[in-house]
Structures are given as structure tokens and as C-alpha cells.
Design a protein around this motif. Structure first.
Motif, short mmCIF file in Angstrom:
data_model
loop_
_atom_site.label_atom_id
_atom_site.label_comp_id
_atom_site.label_asym_id
_atom_site.label_seq_id
_atom_site.Cartn_x
_atom_site.Cartn_y
_atom_site.Cartn_z
N TRP A 1 -0.15 -40.67 20.37
CA TRP A 1 0.62 -39.48 20.72
C TRP A 1 2.12 -39.68 20.51
N SER A 2 2.57 -40.91 20.53
CA SER A 2 4.01 -41.17 20.38
C SER A 2 4.53 -40.79 19.01
N LYS A 3 3.62 -40.62 18.06
CA LYS A 3 4.01 -40.27 16.69
C LYS A 3 3.89 -38.78 16.40
N TRP A 4 3.45 -38.00 17.38
CA TRP A 4 3.32 -36.55 17.17
C TRP A 4 4.68 -35.87 17.29
N LEU A 5 4.88 -34.85 16.47
CA LEU A 5 6.05 -33.97 16.53
C LEU A 5 5.52 -32.54 16.69
N ILE A 6 5.99 -31.83 17.72
CA ILE A 6 5.43 -30.53 18.06
C ILE A 6 6.45 -29.42 17.82
N PHE A 7 6.00 -28.38 17.10
CA PHE A 7 6.82 -27.21 16.80
C PHE A 7 6.03 -25.95 17.16
N PHE A 8 6.71 -24.80 17.09
CA PHE A 8 6.09 -23.55 17.53
C PHE A 8 6.15 -22.51 16.42
N LEU A 9 4.98 -21.99 16.07
CA LEU A 9 4.84 -21.03 14.98
C LEU A 9 5.65 -19.76 15.24
N ASP A 10 5.63 -19.33 16.47
CA ASP A 10 6.45 -18.20 16.89
C ASP A 10 6.71 -18.35 18.38
N GLU A 11 7.67 -17.61 18.86
CA GLU A 11 8.01 -17.72 20.27
C GLU A 11 8.64 -16.43 20.76
N ARG A 12 8.33 -16.11 22.00
CA ARG A 12 8.96 -14.99 22.67
C ARG A 12 10.35 -15.44 23.12
N VAL A 13 11.35 -14.58 22.93
CA VAL A 13 12.72 -14.96 23.29
C VAL A 13 12.91 -14.69 24.78
N VAL A 14 12.39 -15.62 25.55
CA VAL A 14 12.44 -15.59 27.01
C VAL A 14 12.74 -17.02 27.48
N PRO A 15 13.13 -17.21 28.73
CA PRO A 15 13.30 -18.58 29.23
C PRO A 15 12.01 -19.39 29.08
N LEU A 16 12.16 -20.70 28.92
CA LEU A 16 11.00 -21.55 28.67
C LEU A 16 10.03 -21.60 29.85
N ASP A 17 10.51 -21.25 31.05
CA ASP A 17 9.62 -21.22 32.21
C ASP A 17 9.10 -19.82 32.52
N HIS A 18 9.33 -18.87 31.61
CA HIS A 18 8.87 -17.49 31.79
C HIS A 18 7.36 -17.42 31.52
N PRO A 19 6.62 -16.58 32.24
CA PRO A 19 5.17 -16.48 32.01
C PRO A 19 4.78 -16.10 30.59
N ASP A 20 5.68 -15.44 29.84
CA ASP A 20 5.35 -15.04 28.47
C ASP A 20 5.71 -16.09 27.42
N SER A 21 6.29 -17.19 27.83
CA SER A 21 6.74 -18.22 26.88
C SER A 21 5.55 -18.97 26.28
N SER B 1 1.45 -31.13 28.70
CA SER B 1 1.62 -31.90 29.95
C SER B 1 0.48 -32.88 30.19
N LYS B 2 -0.59 -32.78 29.40
CA LYS B 2 -1.78 -33.58 29.62
C LYS B 2 -1.92 -34.74 28.63
N VAL B 3 -0.98 -34.83 27.69
CA VAL B 3 -0.98 -35.92 26.71
C VAL B 3 0.42 -36.51 26.64
N PRO B 4 0.55 -37.80 26.32
CA PRO B 4 1.86 -38.46 26.40
C PRO B 4 2.73 -38.34 25.15
N ILE B 5 2.94 -37.11 24.70
CA ILE B 5 3.89 -36.90 23.60
C ILE B 5 5.30 -36.96 24.18
N PRO B 6 6.18 -37.79 23.62
CA PRO B 6 7.55 -37.88 24.15
C PRO B 6 8.25 -36.52 24.15
N ALA B 7 8.97 -36.22 25.20
CA ALA B 7 9.68 -34.94 25.29
C ALA B 7 10.62 -34.74 24.11
N SER B 8 11.19 -35.83 23.61
CA SER B 8 12.12 -35.73 22.47
C SER B 8 11.42 -35.34 21.17
#
Length: 251
Positions: free
Chosen positions: A64-84, A95-102
């Protein structure tokens, strides 16, 4: 692109199992070749279908340390918003796998849709410039290893809708809309040139609500008429469909 591979399963549970095996092998392949595995997530039910990756044997055998995560699309809302989409992905998968936050790249908060799209595009270009991401020799766009793509009932992918001109964008990597037919209205989205520069795309399509769109895309009249956005998905290497029985019920 090679001819698409269409895999049909009896249930969403079987789709989840097959998807985990597929991603596990791609992860090993790209990490061995490049030292990293760049993955683009979409929202919706796809995140739940990734659940098998959070369980053994995958959870403790993927690097998992070698994974890089991106988002195909996103709602323009705060990251803690229910629609995010980020929040959905974080709670259901990240949150269930150890991908580095960076190694996780959500949108920047407190920007307008136009600013958020431009900022994300510039961030991708910076990652290409420093060789974190590869470049497609064909298009010059960033070349992700794997995009995991769902569809909407009317055949949209990302936030590229049938009646929006953004689906025809040729130059931008990331664009924005302010009139999504489904709230929230403001969104950013990858464009088709960026999407189709990917090495591998998995179309993960489950549920009866998308059966009509699947019929249009994969049925015997798929080449008739004006294509749905989902029919414009065409990666540089391999396109694999993962479908459950409900999604194929109209075929």
C-alpha cells in the motif's frame, strides 16, 4: 486499445471478489515495473465494491505504501461534507488500508469550481514534471495506471453528462461544471482525453438502475445513434467491464 473484456457475474459480491483479484495483480505488476501504482477512484457504489481489498489476503499482501490515489471527479464541497467523494472513499476504503496520507490527492478546499479544477490540473502537471506520474506518449496527458469508473443510470461517467459540452473538452486535463443535474451542482471532473490516457480502466457497473445504459453501451445496437458518455471511455491499453446480473438484465 485492445477489444474490451466484458466479465459478467451472478451477484455484486462476485464482482467485488473478481475486482479485488484484478486490482491485486495490477498493483503488483505496476509496482514491479515503475515503483508505484497510480489509481483513480470515482464515487458512488464503486467504493463499497472495493471492500474485499480491505480484507485478507489482499489487505496484508498489497504494498500500500506505493499506491497513489486520485479522484475522477469531485463535488466542490468541504472534504468532510456528506457529499464529498473523498469522504466516501476515506470512510469506505482509504481509512481501512495503510496508504500514506501524502499519497492521497483530494481537491483543495475553499476554492470556486473553476479554481479547484485549475489547481488540481496544475498539481497533476507538477506530478508529471517530477516523474511521480507517467506521461502518455500518445496524448501528452498524465498516464494513470488504473482508473476505476462507475456509471450513472443515464450513462454518464465522472461528471461528464450527456447534455454538457464539457464532455467534448479536448485541451484541459480537469474541467468544472456548475449545473450538475444531481446536487451538489458544483463539481470538477477529469476530461475524456485524460481519462483515455490511462493504461487500464475498469468499468465497475452493478445494480438494476444502470441496466438500460448497459444495454445501450453493450447491446447489439451499441454503435447506433449518438454515444453516451460511457461509450467514449477508451483507454490506451485495456478496458475491462465488471458487471453483475442486475446490470445486464436488459441485454
Amino acid at each position: 486499445m485492445a477489444l474490451p473484456t466484458v466479465q459478467k457475474f451472478e451477484s455484486e459480491e462476485q464482482v467485488a471478489v473478481a475486482l479485488a483479484i484484478y486490482i491485486f495483480h495490477l498493483s503488483a505488476k505496476y509496482i514491479a515495473a515503475n515503483g508505484s501504482f497510480s489509481v483513480v477512484l470515482s464515487g458512488g457504489s464503486l467504493i463499497d465494491t472495493l471492500r474485499k481489498l480491505t480484507e485478507p489476503p489482499y489487505s496484508n499482501s498489497i504494498d500500500w505504501s506505493k499506491w497513489l490515489i486520485f479522484f475522477l471527479d469531485e463535488r466542490v464541497v468541504p472534504l468532510d461534507h456528506p457529499d464529498s467523494n473523498y469522504k466516501l472513499a476515506y470512510e469506505g476504503f482509504l481509512s481501512k488500508v495503510p496508504i500514506p496520507a501524502s499519497n492521497i490527492f483530494p481537491i483543495k478546499e475553499k476554492l470556486s469550481p473553476e479554481e479547484a479544477a485549475d489547481e488540481y490540473e496544475q498539481r497533476l502537471k507538477h506530478l508529471v514534471a517530477n516523474n511521480t506520474l507517467k506521461t502518455s506518449p500518445t496524448t501528452g496527458f498524465a498516464k494513470f495506471d488504473l482508473m476505476l469508473v462507475g456509471i450513472g443510470p443515464e450513462g454518464h461517467v465522472a461528471s461528464l453528462f450527456c447534455w454538457h459540452f464539457e464532455r467534448f473538452e479536448k485541451k484541459k486535463w480537469v474541467t468544472f461544471i456548475k449545473d450538475s443535474p444531481k446536487l451538489p451542482s458544483n463539481r470538477i471532473t477529469f476530461t475524456f482525453p485524460l481519462i483515455n490516457s490511462a493504461s487500464e480502466i475498469a468499468m465497475v457497473v452493478t445494480g438494476e438502475d444502470v441496466a438500460d445504459a448497459v444495454k445501450v453501451a453493450l447491446g447489439k445496437h451499441a454503435s447506433y445513434g449518438y454515444p453516451l458518455p460511457m461509450q467514449k471511455v477508451s483507454p490506451e491499453e485495456n478496458l475491462t467491464w465488471f458487471l453483475d446480473k442486475e446490470a445486464t438484465s436488459e441485454l
